[in-house]
Each structure stands twice: as C-alpha cells, then as structure tokens.
Design a protein around this motif. Structure first.
Motif, PDB file in Angstrom:
ATOM      1  N   GLN A  36       0.939  -1.187  -0.101  1.00  0.00           N
ATOM      2  CA  GLN A  36      -0.044  -0.078   0.115  1.00  0.00           C
ATOM      3  C   GLN A  36       0.916   1.171   0.224  1.00  0.00           C
ATOM      4  O   GLN A  36       1.728   1.449   0.762  1.00  0.00           O
ATOM      5  N   ILE A  37       0.503   2.178  -0.997  1.00  0.00           N
ATOM      6  CA  ILE A  37       1.236   3.312  -0.744  1.00  0.00           C
ATOM      7  C   ILE A  37       0.176   4.415  -0.575  1.00  0.00           C
ATOM      8  O   ILE A  37      -0.559   4.327  -1.066  1.00  0.00           O
ATOM      9  N   THR A  38       0.623   5.249   0.396  1.00  0.00           N
ATOM     10  CA  THR A  38      -0.214   6.391   0.795  1.00  0.00           C
ATOM     11  C   THR A  38       0.064   7.528   0.004  1.00  0.00           C
ATOM     12  O   THR A  38       1.066   8.055   0.072  1.00  0.00           O
ATOM     13  N   PRO A  39      -0.797   8.290  -0.847  1.00  0.00           N
ATOM     14  CA  PRO A  39      -0.446   9.568  -1.537  1.00  0.00           C
ATOM     15  C   PRO A  39      -0.216  10.495  -0.736  1.00  0.00           C
ATOM     16  O   PRO A  39      -0.777  10.697   0.504  1.00  0.00           O
ATOM     17  N   VAL A  40       0.694  11.577  -1.170  1.00  0.00           N
ATOM     18  CA  VAL A  40       0.884  12.732  -0.459  1.00  0.00           C
ATOM     19  C   VAL A  40       0.710  13.873  -1.178  1.00  0.00           C
ATOM     20  O   VAL A  40       1.036  13.892  -2.497  1.00  0.00           O
ATOM     21  N   PRO A  41      -0.177  14.559  -0.655  1.00  0.00           N
ATOM     22  CA  PRO A  41      -0.458  16.034  -1.440  1.00  0.00           C
ATOM     23  C   PRO A  41       0.541  16.799  -1.730  1.00  0.00           C
ATOM     24  O   PRO A  41       1.493  17.087  -1.164  1.00  0.00           O
ATOM     25  N   ASN A  42       0.458  17.331  -3.013  1.00  0.00           N
ATOM     26  CA  ASN A  42       1.397  18.219  -3.828  1.00  0.00           C
ATOM     27  C   ASN A  42       2.982  17.773  -3.821  1.00  0.00           C
ATOM     28  O   ASN A  42       3.961  18.536  -3.679  1.00  0.00           O
ATOM     29  N   ALA A  43       3.079  16.561  -3.786  1.00  0.00           N
ATOM     30  CA  ALA A  43       4.453  15.756  -3.912  1.00  0.00           C
ATOM     31  C   ALA A  43       4.746  15.887  -5.374  1.00  0.00           C
ATOM     32  O   ALA A  43       3.686  15.925  -6.061  1.00  0.00           O
ATOM     33  N   ALA A  44       5.980  15.784  -5.768  1.00  0.00           N
ATOM     34  CA  ALA A  44       6.469  15.680  -7.252  1.00  0.00           C
ATOM     35  C   ALA A  44       5.789  14.834  -8.015  1.00  0.00           C
ATOM     36  O   ALA A  44       5.569  13.593  -7.347  1.00  0.00           O
ATOM     37  N   PRO A  45       5.502  14.803  -9.034  1.00  0.00           N
ATOM     38  CA  PRO A  45       4.811  13.751 -10.033  1.00  0.00           C
ATOM     39  C   PRO A  45       5.361  12.346  -9.809  1.00  0.00           C
ATOM     40  O   PRO A  45       4.704  11.316 -10.058  1.00  0.00           O
ATOM     41  N   PHE A  46       6.658  12.134  -9.702  1.00  0.00           N
ATOM     42  CA  PHE A  46       7.332  10.692  -9.504  1.00  0.00           C
ATOM     43  C   PHE A  46       7.418  10.248  -8.105  1.00  0.00           C
ATOM     44  O   PHE A  46       7.563   9.118  -7.948  1.00  0.00           O
ATOM     45  N   VAL A  47       6.834  11.014  -7.297  1.00  0.00           N
ATOM     46  CA  VAL A  47       6.777  10.561  -5.819  1.00  0.00           C
ATOM     47  C   VAL A  47       5.313  10.082  -5.725  1.00  0.00           C
ATOM     48  O   VAL A  47       4.338  10.949  -5.714  1.00  0.00           O
ATOM     49  N   GLU A  48       5.266   8.770  -5.710  1.00  0.00           N
ATOM     50  CA  GLU A  48       3.710   8.060  -5.459  1.00  0.00           C
ATOM     51  C   GLU A  48       3.266   8.260  -4.224  1.00  0.00           C
ATOM     52  O   GLU A  48       1.911   8.242  -3.897  1.00  0.00           O
ATOM     53  N   GLY A  49       3.943   8.452  -3.214  1.00  0.00           N
ATOM     54  CA  GLY A  49       3.443   8.710  -1.675  1.00  0.00           C
ATOM     55  C   GLY A  49       4.247   8.145  -0.926  1.00  0.00           C
ATOM     56  O   GLY A  49       5.639   8.131  -0.991  1.00  0.00           O
ATOM     57  N   VAL A  50       3.842   7.785   0.253  1.00  0.00           N
ATOM     58  CA  VAL A  50       4.774   7.033   1.208  1.00  0.00           C
ATOM     59  C   VAL A  50       4.280   5.622   1.476  1.00  0.00           C
ATOM     60  O   VAL A  50       3.310   5.185   1.486  1.00  0.00           O
ATOM     61  N   VAL A  51       5.350   5.018   2.112  1.00  0.00           N
ATOM     62  CA  VAL A  51       5.104   3.445   2.617  1.00  0.00           C
ATOM     63  C   VAL A  51       5.581   3.312   3.766  1.00  0.00           C
ATOM     64  O   VAL A  51       6.393   3.942   4.284  1.00  0.00           O
ATOM     65  N   PHE A  52       5.110   2.358   4.515  1.00  0.00           N
ATOM     66  CA  PHE A  52       5.273   1.832   5.918  1.00  0.00           C
ATOM     67  C   PHE A  52       6.292   0.696   5.873  1.00  0.00           C
ATOM     68  O   PHE A  52       5.576  -0.352   5.375  1.00  0.00           O
ATOM     69  N   SER A  53       7.585   0.660   5.947  1.00  0.00           N
ATOM     70  CA  SER A  53       8.570  -0.252   5.757  1.00  0.00           C
ATOM     71  C   SER A  53       9.296  -0.728   6.907  1.00  0.00           C
ATOM     72  O   SER A  53      10.124   0.084   7.255  1.00  0.00           O
ATOM     73  N   ARG A  54       8.930  -1.854   7.372  1.00  0.00           N
ATOM     74  CA  ARG A  54      10.119  -2.276   8.581  1.00  0.00           C
ATOM     75  C   ARG A  54      10.154  -1.397   9.666  1.00  0.00           C
ATOM     76  O   ARG A  54      11.208  -0.996  10.129  1.00  0.00           O
ATOM     77  N   GLY A  55       9.073  -0.793  10.141  1.00  0.00           N
ATOM     78  CA  GLY A  55       8.881   0.406  11.035  1.00  0.00           C
ATOM     79  C   GLY A  55       9.413   1.786  10.722  1.00  0.00           C
ATOM     80  O   GLY A  55       9.263   2.687  11.552  1.00  0.00           O
ATOM     81  N   GLN A  56       9.408   1.975   9.476  1.00  0.00           N
ATOM     82  CA  GLN A  56       9.673   3.382   9.202  1.00  0.00           C
ATOM     83  C   GLN A  56       8.802   3.776   7.937  1.00  0.00           C
ATOM     84  O   GLN A  56       8.648   3.136   7.031  1.00  0.00           O
ATOM     85  N   VAL A  57       8.569   5.026   8.040  1.00  0.00           N
ATOM     86  CA  VAL A  57       7.882   5.666   6.656  1.00  0.00           C
ATOM     87  C   VAL A  57       8.753   6.307   5.596  1.00  0.00           C
ATOM     88  O   VAL A  57       9.490   7.275   6.204  1.00  0.00           O
ATOM     89  N   ILE A  58       8.693   5.837   4.472  1.00  0.00           N
ATOM     90  CA  ILE A  58       9.604   6.382   3.519  1.00  0.00           C
ATOM     91  C   ILE A  58       9.029   6.686   2.206  1.00  0.00           C
ATOM     92  O   ILE A  58       7.739   6.270   1.989  1.00  0.00           O
TER      93      ILE A  58
END
Length: 150
Positions: A36-58
């Motif tokens: 699951q990728i959580t979209p982030v408002p106003n991010a650059a077009p190539f930034v799909e959003g953020v993911v939670f991976s092994r305890g960190q948001v990236i």
C-alpha cells in the motif's frame, strides 16, 4: 586470477521498461512487493506517496515516471527497492528486481559523454553482461534530489 575475483562489487539488478539497471548492493536495505502506498498531497509527480516498511515511513519514487517513461499499473512482479544513502532512505519502484550479481570493477565503463541532462546525473557507469547492457545508477545522486520530500 585471484586478484580479479577480489576486484568485483555486488549489485542488485532491476528492470524498467525492458532496460536493466543496477545499484550497488550496499545501498539496498531490502526489496519487497508493493502493498500500500499512501498518496502525499503536492508531491512531485514521480513521488507516488509514502510506504510503511519495517517500522519506518519512507517516500516511494516511481522510477518510470522519474526517468520520463510511461507509467504502468503495478503487478505481482513490481518491486519496491529500499535504498539508503547518506541520511536518506527512499523506496524506488521498479518493474521487476530479482538478480544479485558480482561485477568485476574493470568491466564497468564510464557513461558516454554524449549523454546529458537527467540521464547523466543519475548514471554512474555501464557494464555489458553477456548480451545485455546494464546501466549502473548512482544511488547517492538518486536520493539527493531536492524534489523528494519525506
């Protein structure tokens, strides 16, 4: 020769739009399926959003979009490659990633001088493996982009 065996580096290979790319394995923390990728408002077009991976948001960066290629839907082969360089950790999205190889340093060629723009910024070298050309990416430059907001 034993010297040649010691003069090689491990790489993770992945594909985007039929082209094989490589990252030095010491930058790669892990590879995983896209969940699951959580979209982030106003991010650059190539930034799909953020993911939670092994305890960190990236941040999750779609390399197809970043490199000016057509965006395609994710499938079971799509991979998130989590890279750490300097103080940054970013997940890059690739069409597929499943090879780990050791490349003799002497076989890595510098990128041609005729390549300019974004391509040359992220390209560290080129190596021929059998019949295919592999483009070696500069992970530090890829993660240093000021456009990637965490």
């Amino acid at each position: 020769m034993l010297d040649n065996l010691n003069d090689s580096e491990p790489f993770i290979l992945f594909e985007l739009a039929g082209t094989t790319y490589a990252l030095r394995s010491y930058f790669v923390q892990q590879m995983e399926m896209i969940e699951q990728i959580t979209p982030v408002p106003n991010a650059a077009p190539f930034v799909e959003g953020v993911v939670f991976s092994r305890g960190q948001v990236i941040p999750a960066v779609n390399l197809r979009v970043r490199f000016g290629l057509e965006k395609i839907p994710y499938n079971p082969r799509t991979r998130l490659i989590v890279i750490h360089a300097g103080s940054r950790t970013v997940g890059v999205i690739a069409d597929t990633a499943r090879e780990f190889i050791s490349v003799p340093v002497s076989t890595i060629q510098p990128p041609p001088e005729a390549i300019s723009g974004l391509s040359s910024k992220y390209l560290e070298g080129i190596v021929t493996l059998g019949e295919r050309l592999v483009l070696i990416l500069n992970a530090e430059e890829l993660l240093n982009s000021a456009e990637i907001e965490e």
